[in-house]
Design an enzyme around this catalytic site. Structure first.
Site, PDB file in Angstrom:
ATOM      1  N   TYR A  34       2.350 -35.025 -23.106  1.00 46.78           N
ATOM      2  CA  TYR A  34       1.757 -33.997 -22.256  1.00 46.78           C
ATOM      3  C   TYR A  34       2.706 -32.811 -22.135  1.00 46.78           C
ATOM      4  O   TYR A  34       3.910 -32.988 -21.937  1.00 46.78           O
ATOM      5  CB  TYR A  34       1.489 -34.540 -20.846  1.00 46.78           C
ATOM      6  CG  TYR A  34       0.299 -35.456 -20.770  1.00 46.78           C
ATOM      7  CD1 TYR A  34      -0.991 -34.944 -20.717  1.00 46.78           C
ATOM      8  CD2 TYR A  34       0.461 -36.837 -20.736  1.00 46.78           C
ATOM      9  CE1 TYR A  34      -2.091 -35.780 -20.634  1.00 46.78           C
ATOM     10  CE2 TYR A  34      -0.635 -37.684 -20.652  1.00 46.78           C
ATOM     11  CZ  TYR A  34      -1.906 -37.144 -20.609  1.00 46.78           C
ATOM     12  OH  TYR A  34      -2.989 -37.975 -20.534  1.00 46.78           O
ATOM     13  N   ASN A  53     -10.998 -34.065 -26.753  1.00 46.75           N
ATOM     14  CA  ASN A  53      -9.813 -33.203 -26.719  1.00 46.75           C
ATOM     15  C   ASN A  53      -9.572 -32.665 -28.134  1.00 46.75           C
ATOM     16  O   ASN A  53      -8.722 -33.155 -28.878  1.00 46.75           O
ATOM     17  CB  ASN A  53      -8.603 -33.980 -26.194  1.00 46.75           C
ATOM     18  CG  ASN A  53      -7.430 -33.084 -25.881  1.00 46.75           C
ATOM     19  OD1 ASN A  53      -7.337 -31.960 -26.358  1.00 46.75           O
ATOM     20  ND2 ASN A  53      -6.514 -33.592 -25.075  1.00 46.75           N
ATOM     21  N   TYR A 104      -2.927 -33.946 -33.953  1.00 50.80           N
ATOM     22  CA  TYR A 104      -2.572 -35.235 -34.547  1.00 50.80           C
ATOM     23  C   TYR A 104      -2.972 -35.310 -36.013  1.00 50.80           C
ATOM     24  O   TYR A 104      -2.239 -35.875 -36.833  1.00 50.80           O
ATOM     25  CB  TYR A 104      -3.193 -36.388 -33.749  1.00 50.80           C
ATOM     26  CG  TYR A 104      -2.659 -36.455 -32.336  1.00 50.80           C
ATOM     27  CD1 TYR A 104      -1.286 -36.410 -32.083  1.00 50.80           C
ATOM     28  CD2 TYR A 104      -3.508 -36.547 -31.243  1.00 50.80           C
ATOM     29  CE1 TYR A 104      -0.783 -36.456 -30.791  1.00 50.80           C
ATOM     30  CE2 TYR A 104      -3.014 -36.602 -29.949  1.00 50.80           C
ATOM     31  CZ  TYR A 104      -1.658 -36.549 -29.735  1.00 50.80           C
ATOM     32  OH  TYR A 104      -1.161 -36.589 -28.454  1.00 50.80           O
TER      33      TYR A 104
END
Length: 180
Positions: free
Chosen positions: A97, A135, A142
């Site tokens: 985060y 998301n 990723y």
């Protein structure tokens, strides 16, 4: 901006808890009711839970510093600390985060490089994570690092059902530097 990573310790518990709550709220606050969000934050990020995670020898938590400001955190797990039984030769990126104001400064890249280095240090062959299916920014990030989906699991925020996509990549792949 000068950024660096430092290990998070029990002495940092209050700062970590505040950061966990703030970053989770920034990321998911609009997707759950306030009551469900508060219930989740209270249970997932209690001082007892976070202290236990920090004390676990199979978990590793790092702060990202932007200058002298804590801008995000990373939590990695190996062995019994993993949240899913992926295998003994896997490393989990449980939490990655970054505060909203510090996105796009390369902190996510630093976190991913640290995760890959830690995976190599522990002799793991696979690195994996769960990411919310909606998301899109995180999914793209990723994928730039070579992660592909291998499954999914439920991730409820109190009574609100959510689905996380499970993604993995071999540790031996070269790190990919995203173009953001």
């Amino acid at each position: 901006m000068n950024t660096s990573l430092i290990p998070c310790t029990l002495n940092d518990l209050d700062c970590l808890r505040e950061l966990c709550i703030q970053t989770f709220t920034q990321t998911f606050g609009a997707t759950a009711s306030q009551a469900d969000l508060n219930e989740y934050l209270t249970s997932a990020y209690s001082t007892e839970v976070l202290a236990s995670e920090l004390a676990d020898p199979n978990s590793f938590t790092y702060f990202a510093l932007a200058g002298s400001t804590v801008a995000g955190y990373l939590k990695l797990n190996v062995g019994s600390a993993q949240t899913e039984e992926i295998g003994p030769d896997a490393l989990e990126v449980q939490r990655i985060y970054v505060l909203k104001d510090f996105k796009k400064y390369g902190i996510g890249r630093l976190f991913m490089e640290k995760a890959l280095a830690t995976a190599k240090e522990h002799g793991t062959t696979t690195i994996w994570l769960g990411v919310w299916e909606h998301n899109t920014d995180a999914l793209g990030f990723y994928r730039h690092f070579g992660f592909t989906q291998f499954g999914s699991h439920d991730f409820p925020i109190a009574t609100e059902p959510q689905t996380d996509l499970l993604m993995s990549r071999p540790v031996h792949l070269p790190a990919v530097t995203p173009a953001f």
